[in-house]
Design a protein around this motif. Structure first.
Motif, short mmCIF file in Angstrom:
data_model
loop_
_atom_site.label_atom_id
_atom_site.label_comp_id
_atom_site.label_asym_id
_atom_site.label_seq_id
_atom_site.Cartn_x
_atom_site.Cartn_y
_atom_site.Cartn_z
N MET A 71 0.85 -1.19 0.00
CA MET A 71 0.00 0.00 0.00
C MET A 71 0.88 1.25 0.00
SD MET A 71 -2.81 -1.18 2.86
CE MET A 71 -3.68 0.38 2.76
N VAL A 72 0.58 2.16 -0.91
CA VAL A 72 1.26 3.45 -0.95
C VAL A 72 0.20 4.51 -0.73
CG1 VAL A 72 2.74 5.01 -2.26
CG2 VAL A 72 2.91 2.53 -2.61
N LYS A 73 0.26 5.19 0.40
CA LYS A 73 -0.77 6.16 0.75
C LYS A 73 -0.42 7.56 0.27
CE LYS A 73 -2.57 3.69 4.79
NZ LYS A 73 -2.96 3.81 6.20
N ALA A 74 -1.43 8.42 0.25
CA ALA A 74 -1.25 9.78 -0.25
C ALA A 74 -0.25 10.57 0.58
CB ALA A 74 -2.59 10.51 -0.28
N ASP A 75 -0.08 10.22 1.86
CA ASP A 75 0.87 10.94 2.70
C ASP A 75 2.30 10.47 2.48
OD1 ASP A 75 0.93 8.48 3.94
OD2 ASP A 75 0.21 9.19 5.88
N SER A 115 3.44 7.28 2.92
CA SER A 115 3.78 6.07 3.66
C SER A 115 3.62 4.84 2.78
CB SER A 115 2.93 5.94 4.92
OG SER A 115 1.55 5.97 4.60
N VAL A 116 4.47 3.84 3.04
CA VAL A 116 4.45 2.58 2.31
C VAL A 116 4.32 1.45 3.32
CG1 VAL A 116 5.71 1.06 0.75
CG2 VAL A 116 5.88 3.54 0.47
N TRP A 149 7.03 -1.38 7.11
CA TRP A 149 6.46 -0.14 6.62
C TRP A 149 7.49 0.98 6.70
CZ3 TRP A 149 5.69 -2.20 11.39
CH2 TRP A 149 5.97 -1.41 12.49
N MET A 150 7.19 2.08 6.03
CA MET A 150 7.98 3.30 6.14
C MET A 150 7.01 4.45 6.30
SD MET A 150 11.18 4.34 6.21
CE MET A 150 12.16 3.20 5.23
N SER A 151 7.14 5.16 7.41
CA SER A 151 6.24 6.28 7.69
C SER A 151 6.80 7.56 7.08
CB SER A 151 6.08 6.45 9.20
OG SER A 151 5.54 5.28 9.78
N PRO A 152 5.93 8.52 6.76
CA PRO A 152 6.41 9.79 6.23
C PRO A 152 7.13 10.59 7.32
CG PRO A 152 4.03 9.89 6.61
CD PRO A 152 4.46 8.46 6.85
N PRO A 153 8.04 11.51 6.90
CA PRO A 153 8.32 11.89 5.52
C PRO A 153 9.29 10.91 4.85
CG PRO A 153 9.63 13.22 7.01
CD PRO A 153 8.75 12.37 7.88
N CYS A 154 8.93 10.45 3.68
CA CYS A 154 9.80 9.53 2.96
C CYS A 154 9.57 9.70 1.46
CB CYS A 154 9.55 8.09 3.38
SG CYS A 154 7.86 7.50 3.10
N LEU A 169 13.83 1.00 2.80
CA LEU A 169 13.04 -0.19 2.50
C LEU A 169 13.27 -0.51 1.02
CD1 LEU A 169 11.01 -1.79 4.32
CD2 LEU A 169 9.18 -0.54 3.18
N ARG A 170 13.67 -1.74 0.74
CA ARG A 170 13.89 -2.17 -0.65
C ARG A 170 12.94 -3.32 -0.95
NH1 ARG A 170 17.92 -1.07 -4.31
NH2 ARG A 170 18.20 -2.58 -6.02
N VAL A 171 11.99 -3.08 -1.85
CA VAL A 171 10.97 -4.08 -2.20
C VAL A 171 11.31 -4.61 -3.59
CG1 VAL A 171 8.51 -4.54 -2.49
CG2 VAL A 171 9.26 -2.78 -0.87
#
Length: 231
Positions: free
Chosen positions: A28-32, A34-35, A49-54, A85-87
């Protein structure tokens, strides 16, 4: 929001390292920004996950990755740290994007909504000289439960919970960070109010200069007000 179902592996590097081997997962990639990486289990919590800012960039796989069947790579970097994060995506099963619009925020349950209404009505329970400005004061990131002024005229943001936990303190911290950038409101202090406040939440709140108040729901309901009595 972008929703991708893909066969992938994930590596996290930062304060610790973690590896998710190849499997079918929900990305999931959100508008803010975050992944989040989810599996079909584990309730609501993502595997990683990775929280913003990213920032996220989709790049071509390296030679050894391509030899292993990797078709594309997402590189997600936190802008304020070295977390990465490397996907590695082997196969995309579904890739869709949806505009969810502006979220109205969480609709509070009965007890929490009643606590807010009662505390607003009896704002003096926070201290002598407190005055209500308004309930549900809207900010760019959501509504503050109560905005008031203390006896010195300082603006106070009040976050109300039934059970006070760390996530509630974090929520109030975000509101305070934003509101203190507004010269018409600043300085803004915070009160974290709940029927029960966990020790960890109290420690975090007090460390951030946020006052904690334990609310007695029954006492608030029973507070006597002369303005509604005939004599």
């Amino acid at each position: 929001m972008r929703v991708v179902i893909a066969k992938c592996s994930v590596d996290y590097d930062g304060r610790l390292t973690a590896h998710l081997p190849l499997a079918t997962r929900l990305l999931m990639v959100k508008a803010d920004g975050s992944v989040l990486v989810h599996s079909d289990g584990g309730s609501y919590k993502p595997l990683n996950w990775m929280s913003p800012p990213c920032t996220m960039a989709e790049v071509a796989p390296e030679a050894d990755e391509a030899d292993e069947g990797v078709a594309a790579v997402w590189v997600v970097r936190h802008t304020k740290s070295d977390d990465r994060l490397r996907v590695r995506i082997h196969e995309v099963i579904s890739d869709t994007a949806h505009d969810l619009g502006v979220d109205p925020g969480l609709v509070k349950d009965g007890v929490e909504a009643h606590l807010q209404a009662l505390l607003a009505e009896h704002i003096h329970t926070l201290g002598d000289g407190y005055a209500l400005i308004r309930r549900e004061y809207m900010t760019a990131i959501g509504p503050v439960d109560i905005l008031c002024r203390d006896q010195s005229g300082i603006t106070v943001a009040v976050e109300i919970k039934r059970r006070g936990e760390i996530d509630g303190v974090e929520q109030l911290t975000r509101y305070l960070d934003l509101m203190n950038r507004d010269p018409l409101l600043a300085p803004v202090t915070g009160i974290f109010a709940a029927q029960q406040i966990k020790p960890q939440a109290r420690t975090l709140a007090e460390d951030r200069g946020i006052r904690c108040v334990v609310l007695d729901y029954d006492a608030l309901k029973g507070i006597d007000t002369t303005e509604h009595r005939l004599f």
